[in-house]
Design a protein around this motif. Structure first.
Motif: not given
Length: 623
Positions: A264-292
């Motif tokens: 359940s805990y998904l970590k962001a990539n290092s580039l987005s995680a170190n950016t201040e302020p952190r960018p918003h999430v615009s789109h999400v997608q999920v299926n049985g094996t992957l989450a984007a």
């Protein structure tokens, strides 16, 4: 003549015929049996043989008398007439029957013979039913092949024929195929259950219970919240997975079957995680094996739903991601920016690579079956196939932009907005193309409002469900090209819709979620929350809805600038409804709903409270 009289007549007839034959034998014989015994006592064995040899011509002579030469010194005709006069009437009737002449009794005797033949035929058929014919002639496997074309009711009737048929009708192979044919345990194997007949019965009973719960809103409801995420940006769900992105840059994954999952805990990539302020999430997608997830700065992260944690794939585009689509059954990811579309897929070894990049302004993308993908760019509709050099244009009309899009395994449907003089040609339309021939099949719709959502993937065969800004949910029959249902649903327009074989779930801009019965066109129930409904997704026993606010940075959301949380009314909400049987326990019911009449504290919202109150007071409210 009655049956008893006929039976007595038969007995008398047999006795008369037997006595007559005895008399004829006595007339033709040379001596009686007593004389023969005297001769045996007086003569020896040699004289007895001679006497036998002398008796043979006499017997022959007797035969000649019977042929009509003479009988007792009289002509044969005269003797026969005399006998006829002396005989009873029934003997003459019997002789006429033996001679072949007609008689009133002939038909009755023939009917009795037919009855005997019918009884014999029934006895033979009973013997055949005891041992079925193909049990003797055909092997068991071929007989089982014949039985697999029967349904449950027909197998039940065959099981009552005989023991051999019962063994065939209750074979586990037949009931396993019936279970899979009706949509239960699609991924199961034959060895998963010792008795597939009882398994099918349990599945049917459970399905009836779940449908009853759907219609009567019986089950549990829970809100999926992430306090530190601030405002909800986008939601996607698939089976038991729910993925959400927030303005804080966090991405949260819920597994509704295993709430304590570490993925359940998904970590962001290092580039987005170190950016201040952190960018918003615009789109999400999920299926049985992957989450984007796609971010405002153009970064795209991809995680595994099994492990979670760090992303397994990451890339960045030069502009803001406008469209993100993930194939439901294969590892294919498509993202589109203002002028670039990119298709990435995983190799057999697990490594991801970019398969295709193409420049265009895409607004809608639908991926149904790899490697095909449907893309809409302004007024044009394309079909993307990585095996070809460029996408194939399906539809393009100047001044008619595409407003919504959905694709199934065999068709693609998209709504077209008509403006100007084109509005006099029937209003806005929905075009359906076949993926195999890549040609149009039918065009439906005649609405002044814009089509906002289409559900072709989950609808019943030959049906299409869509929502419109004119506040209506419509169901079209693709075979006839006409509307079969039109439901007035939401006064601020329909924003999302999904349907199956018997129900429709729709969401509107005013925050209402409505459940409809398709055949009757009646509303079963509705739920309301703040903010427009942007996501509706359900399966057999669960429903996921998401109310996502349009304003991602509302005024007065925080008491102070250092506050990490926004007020609840600005965040949006994700609701998870569970209508399964195990959700009916007392633990899933809110405490306020479990209150009774005798409580003296708190609130009691039971609508039947007036009944015991009237009984206690002994008066009617109207008095």
């Amino acid at each position: 003549m009655a049956e008893n009289d006929l039976a007595a007549f038969r007995e008398r007839w047999k006795r008369e015929l037997s006595s007559k034959k005895g008399e004829q034998r006595l007339v033709c014989a040379p001596s009686s049996s007593r004389d023969i015994d005297d001769q045996l006592g007086q003569r020896d064995l040699k004289n007895l043989n001679k006497a036998d040899s002398h008796s043979k011509p006499e017997e022959g002579g007797c035969a000649e008398h019977e042929r009509g030469v003479r009988v007792g010194g009289k002509p044969a005709g005269v003797a026969a007439a005399a006998e006829t006069e002396d005989q009873p009437q029934y003997v003459s009737i019997a002789r006429s029957l033996l001679d072949g002449r007609t008689s009133p009794l002939l038909d009755r005797i023939q009917e009795e013979r037919k009855e005997e033949l019918v009884d014999q035929l029934i006895q033979d058929l009973n013997e055949v039913n005891d041992i079925p014919f193909f049990d003797i002639e055909l092997p068991y496997e071929i007989a089982l092949k014949i039985f697999q074309y029967l349904n449950c009711a027909e197998l039940g009737r065959c099981a009552q024929v005989s023991r051999a048929w019962r063994v065939l009708a209750e074979d586990s192979v037949l009931w396993f195929k019936l279970c899979v044919r009706e949509g239960y345990h699609q991924n199961a194997s034959m060895s998963d259950s010792p008795c597939w007949k009882s398994m099918l019965r349990d599945c049917r009973n459970s399905s009836k219970t779940v449908r009853f719960n759907w219609k009567n809103r019986v089950g549990s409801i829970s809100q999926l919240q992430f306090e530190l995420g601030k405002v909800l940006c986008d939601v996607s769900s698939y089976d038991n997975f729910v993925l959400a992105g927030y303005t804080s840059g966090d991405v949260r994954l819920w597994d509704t079957l295993h709430w304590d999952s570490t993925a359940s805990y998904l970590k962001a990539n290092s580039l987005s995680a170190n950016t201040e302020p952190r960018p918003h999430v615009s789109h999400v997608q999920v299926n049985g094996t992957l989450a984007a997830a796609a971010y405002e700065d153009g970064c795209v992260d991809l995680w595994s739903t099994e492990t979670g944690g760090e992303p397994i794939y990451h890339y960045q585009t030069p502009g803001r991601i406008q469209v993100l689509a993930l194939s439901p059954d294969s590892p294919v990811l498509i993202s589109a920016t203002g002028s670039d579309v990119r298709l990435d897929c995983a190799k057999d070894c697990g490594y991801w690579r970019t398969v295709l990049q193409w420049l265009n302004d895409f607004l809608y993308v639908s991926v149904q079956q790899s490697p095909l993908a449907a893309l809409a760019a302004g007024e044009s509709m394309y079909l993307l196939d990585p095996r070809e050099e460029e996408p194939l244009m399906l539809h393009s009309v100047y001044g008619h932009p595409v407003t919504c899009l959905d694709a199934s395994e065999s068709h693609v449907a998209f709504g077209v907005k008509r403006t100007g003089w084109a509005m006099h040609d029937g209003g806005n339309k929905i075009h359906i193309y076949t993926l195999e021939t890549r040609k149009p099949t039918v065009s439906v719709g005649n609405s002044p409002g814009d089509f906002t959502c289409i559900n072709l993937r989950d609808s019943s065969p030959h049906l299409l469900v869509c929502g419109n800004k004119d506040r209506r949910v419509r169901v079209f029959d693709l075979r006839a090209g006409s509307s079969v249902a039109s439901l007035y649903a939401h006064h601020l327009g329909v924003t999302s819709v999904q349907a199956d074989d018997w129900k429709i779930v729709s969401g509107g801009g005013e925050g209402l979620v409505c459940v409809w019965e398709m055949r009757m066109g009646a509303k079963l129930w509705e739920m309301h929350n703040r903010h427009p409904v942007r996501h509706v997704r359900f399966n057999t026993s669960t429903l996921v809805t998401a109310n996502i606010p349009d304003d991602k940075s509302p005024r007065g959301a925080c008491i102070t600038d250092d506050d990490l949380t926004a007020h609840r009314r600005h965040r949006g909400v994700i609701c998870h409804y569970d209508f399964s049987e195990d959700a009916l326990s007392q633990d899933h019911i809110l405490p306020i709903c479990r209150s009774d009449y005798i409580e003296s504290y708190g609130y009691n919202y039971n609508i039947n409270l007036a009944v015991p109150y009237d009984r206690l007071s002994g008066s009617h409210p109207s008095q």
